[in-house]
Design a protein around this motif. Structure first.
Motif, PDB file in Angstrom:
ATOM      1  N   VAL A 108      24.358 -29.152 -22.120  1.00 27.15           N
ATOM      2  CA  VAL A 108      23.382 -28.381 -22.971  1.00 27.15           C
ATOM      3  C   VAL A 108      23.533 -27.166 -22.621  1.00 27.15           C
ATOM      4  N   VAL A 109      23.463 -25.998 -23.928  1.00 27.05           N
ATOM      5  CA  VAL A 109      23.629 -24.473 -23.698  1.00 27.05           C
ATOM      6  C   VAL A 109      22.242 -24.122 -24.038  1.00 27.05           C
ATOM      7  N   ASP A 110      21.705 -23.060 -23.219  1.00 23.88           N
ATOM      8  CA  ASP A 110      20.204 -22.541 -23.874  1.00 23.88           C
ATOM      9  C   ASP A 110      20.501 -21.244 -24.193  1.00 23.88           C
ATOM     10  N   VAL A 111      19.615 -20.514 -25.144  1.00 26.35           N
ATOM     11  CA  VAL A 111      19.762 -18.993 -25.214  1.00 26.35           C
ATOM     12  C   VAL A 111      18.323 -18.510 -25.042  1.00 26.35           C
ATOM     13  N   SER A 112      18.494 -17.476 -24.123  1.00 32.08           N
ATOM     14  CA  SER A 112      17.102 -16.773 -24.049  1.00 32.08           C
ATOM     15  C   SER A 112      16.449 -16.026 -25.372  1.00 32.08           C
ATOM     16  N   GLU A 113      15.093 -16.131 -25.143  1.00 36.35           N
ATOM     17  CA  GLU A 113      14.449 -14.967 -26.280  1.00 36.35           C
ATOM     18  C   GLU A 113      15.056 -13.548 -26.023  1.00 36.35           C
ATOM     19  N   PRO A 114      14.977 -12.728 -26.760  1.00 38.63           N
ATOM     20  CA  PRO A 114      15.879 -11.397 -26.962  1.00 38.63           C
ATOM     21  C   PRO A 114      14.652 -10.469 -25.823  1.00 38.63           C
ATOM     22  N   ARG A 115      15.393  -9.590 -24.981  1.00 40.54           N
ATOM     23  CA  ARG A 115      14.676  -8.668 -24.419  1.00 40.54           C
ATOM     24  C   ARG A 115      15.332  -7.335 -24.779  1.00 40.54           C
ATOM     25  N   ILE A 116      14.627  -6.198 -24.701  1.00 33.27           N
ATOM     26  CA  ILE A 116      14.967  -4.801 -24.874  1.00 33.27           C
ATOM     27  C   ILE A 116      15.595  -4.300 -23.548  1.00 33.27           C
ATOM     28  N   SER A 124      17.005   0.469 -28.505  1.00 34.55           N
ATOM     29  CA  SER A 124      17.301   0.150 -29.906  1.00 34.55           C
ATOM     30  C   SER A 124      18.206  -1.144 -29.591  1.00 34.55           C
ATOM     31  N   THR A 125      18.490  -1.599 -28.448  1.00 36.81           N
ATOM     32  CA  THR A 125      19.309  -2.772 -28.321  1.00 36.81           C
ATOM     33  C   THR A 125      18.528  -3.872 -27.661  1.00 36.81           C
ATOM     34  N   ASP A 126      18.640  -5.183 -28.102  1.00 40.60           N
ATOM     35  CA  ASP A 126      18.265  -6.293 -27.353  1.00 40.60           C
ATOM     36  C   ASP A 126      19.427  -7.348 -27.130  1.00 40.60           C
ATOM     37  N   GLU A 127      19.099  -8.128 -26.076  1.00 41.70           N
ATOM     38  CA  GLU A 127      20.221  -8.833 -25.356  1.00 41.70           C
ATOM     39  C   GLU A 127      19.361 -10.299 -25.248  1.00 41.70           C
ATOM     40  N   MET A 128      20.259 -11.271 -25.353  1.00 42.73           N
ATOM     41  CA  MET A 128      19.839 -12.647 -25.399  1.00 42.73           C
ATOM     42  C   MET A 128      21.098 -13.404 -24.362  1.00 42.73           C
ATOM     43  N   LEU A 129      20.496 -14.081 -23.450  1.00 43.71           N
ATOM     44  CA  LEU A 129      21.431 -14.752 -22.574  1.00 43.71           C
ATOM     45  C   LEU A 129      21.732 -16.014 -22.879  1.00 43.71           C
ATOM     46  N   VAL A 130      23.005 -16.436 -22.744  1.00 41.68           N
ATOM     47  CA  VAL A 130      23.602 -17.870 -23.027  1.00 41.68           C
ATOM     48  C   VAL A 130      23.647 -18.516 -21.831  1.00 41.68           C
ATOM     49  N   THR A 131      22.956 -19.841 -21.327  1.00 43.42           N
ATOM     50  CA  THR A 131      23.221 -20.218 -20.252  1.00 43.42           C
ATOM     51  C   THR A 131      23.368 -21.673 -20.335  1.00 43.42           C
ATOM     52  N   GLU A 132      24.021 -22.320 -19.194  1.00 40.01           N
ATOM     53  CA  GLU A 132      24.195 -23.731 -18.933  1.00 40.01           C
ATOM     54  C   GLU A 132      22.898 -24.192 -18.502  1.00 40.01           C
ATOM     55  N   ARG A 133      22.159 -25.079 -19.242  1.00 39.27           N
ATOM     56  CA  ARG A 133      20.778 -25.657 -18.785  1.00 39.27           C
ATOM     57  C   ARG A 133      20.758 -26.425 -17.447  1.00 39.27           C
ATOM     58  N   SER A 134      22.110 -26.990 -16.843  1.00 38.72           N
ATOM     59  CA  SER A 134      21.813 -28.052 -15.820  1.00 38.72           C
ATOM     60  C   SER A 134      21.904 -27.050 -14.492  1.00 38.72           C
ATOM     61  N   THR A 135      22.815 -25.668 -14.699  1.00 39.74           N
ATOM     62  CA  THR A 135      22.987 -24.940 -13.443  1.00 39.74           C
ATOM     63  C   THR A 135      22.458 -23.700 -13.643  1.00 39.74           C
ATOM     64  N   GLY A 136      21.871 -23.424 -14.745  1.00 38.41           N
ATOM     65  CA  GLY A 136      21.533 -21.963 -15.082  1.00 38.41           C
ATOM     66  C   GLY A 136      22.441 -20.686 -15.077  1.00 38.41           C
ATOM     67  N   ARG A 137      23.688 -21.336 -14.902  1.00 42.18           N
ATOM     68  CA  ARG A 137      24.860 -20.472 -14.984  1.00 42.18           C
ATOM     69  C   ARG A 137      25.116 -19.528 -16.375  1.00 42.18           C
ATOM     70  N   SER A 195      24.800  -3.768 -35.352  1.00 40.39           N
ATOM     71  CA  SER A 195      25.846  -4.569 -34.814  1.00 40.39           C
ATOM     72  C   SER A 195      25.596  -5.690 -34.014  1.00 40.39           C
ATOM     73  N   VAL A 196      26.293  -6.664 -34.010  1.00 39.21           N
ATOM     74  CA  VAL A 196      26.172  -8.171 -33.113  1.00 39.21           C
ATOM     75  C   VAL A 196      27.504  -8.046 -32.311  1.00 39.21           C
ATOM     76  N   ASP A 197      27.148  -7.941 -31.070  1.00 37.59           N
ATOM     77  CA  ASP A 197      28.458  -8.107 -29.989  1.00 37.59           C
ATOM     78  C   ASP A 197      28.256  -9.477 -29.099  1.00 37.59           C
ATOM     79  N   LEU A 198      29.152 -10.279 -29.135  1.00 37.53           N
ATOM     80  CA  LEU A 198      29.350 -11.503 -28.191  1.00 37.53           C
ATOM     81  C   LEU A 198      29.944 -11.106 -27.020  1.00 37.53           C
ATOM     82  N   HIS A 199      29.491 -11.364 -25.779  1.00 40.79           N
ATOM     83  CA  HIS A 199      30.369 -10.877 -24.409  1.00 40.79           C
ATOM     84  C   HIS A 199      30.437 -12.238 -23.619  1.00 40.79           C
ATOM     85  N   PRO A 200      31.415 -12.978 -23.484  1.00 40.44           N
ATOM     86  CA  PRO A 200      31.692 -14.167 -22.791  1.00 40.44           C
ATOM     87  C   PRO A 200      31.717 -13.588 -21.356  1.00 40.44           C
ATOM     88  N   GLU A 201      31.028 -14.584 -20.504  1.00 41.51           N
ATOM     89  CA  GLU A 201      31.002 -14.233 -19.143  1.00 41.51           C
ATOM     90  C   GLU A 201      32.102 -15.048 -18.289  1.00 41.51           C
TER      91      GLU A 201
END
Length: 265
Positions: free
Chosen positions: A169-177, A183-196, A212-218
């Protein structure tokens, strides 16, 4: 969901989620006090830290709404009744006696909603959590004294974890400035079981416009397609939260679950 190779899987099908909602025994068994005044009504409850509001659209297709707003106590909130478009010359949908009955009922309902707003929120959060874990049923862990469970089947496109990814299961956080970029907000995509942390979704805005919308894999195993799919699921989870919330409000008020969210086989 999308696979880590970047191929997009089919859009999750609309499915039914059976949700058990714990209603207080004081909940209205049926809206008998206003019997005959409502036709497929739509009831909405909003609660914030500063104020709350209860909005009733009493009849399907009728351009009228009744609104109760309060800060601390719904018993002393402000009640207004409006017909749209105003001044059109049409007869008022309710006479003074009927309007008084509706106002009294709304204030009584608002007292219960105000008292149990945390329970409503927790039920909606539980339903989203269970649906995103792939379950078809979301039931409460316990039923407090002087309460009972009522079930509703709600339609949703929330999908469970994809077998095509190693992250469950993958979760997405609410946006934070971002402090350094207002003028930019960030949403974090994490693995639910580990928080990674799996990736970030960064949105640049100019006023109300998205520039613009940019996606940055970690991680090497994460690509932009997976992050995009996770964001899409985040949106449908928010829709499910709102639908469960409104269903709880309707049932507590003695109304049927709203037809707009009910899943029919």
């Amino acid at each position: 969901m999308t696979t880590v190779s970047g191929r997009r899987a089919p859009v999750p099908l609309f499915r039914g989620l059976t949700v058990g909602l714990v209603l207080p025994d004081r909940a209205f068994g049926a809206a008998v006090d206003i019997d005959g005044l409502l036709v497929e009504p739509d009831l909405h409850f909003q609660a914030t830290a500063r104020s709350s509001r209860l909005l009733l659209m009493p009849r399907l297709g009728a351009f009228s709404r009744l609104l109760l707003e309060w800060e601390n106590l719904p018993e002393i909130g402000t009640f207004t009744a409006r017909t749209f478009p105003p001044g059109a010359g049409a007869a008022a949908p309710f006479d003074d006696d009927e309007l008084h009955r509706l106002e009294t009922w709304m204030r009584d309902v608002a007292v219960l909603l105000h008292q149990h707003r945390d329970r409503i929120r927790a039920s909606a959060e539980r339903a989203v959590r269970d649906a995103s874990a792939g379950l078809d049923t979301s039931l409460p862990d316990e039923v407090p004294e002087h309460s009972h469970v009522v079930s509703a089947v709600i339609g949703t496109r929330v999908a469970g974890p994809s077998a095509s990814t190693p992250f469950g299961v993958v979760d997405v956080s609410e946006p934070r400035i971002l402090p350094s970029r207002p003028s930019t907000d960030e949403m974090l995509v994490t693995e639910r079981s580990t928080g990674r942390l799996l990736g970030r979704r960064i949105t640049e805005r100019a006023g109300d416009e998205i520039v613009s919308v940019d996606l940055h894999p970690e991680l090497p195993a994460v690509d932009e397609a997976l992050l995009s799919s996770a964001y899409e699921q985040h949106i449908v989870r928010e829709v499910l939260f709102d639908d469960v919330w409104q269903t709880f409000v309707h049932l507590l008020a003695g109304l049927e679950a709203p037809a707009s969210v009910t899943y029919l086989v």
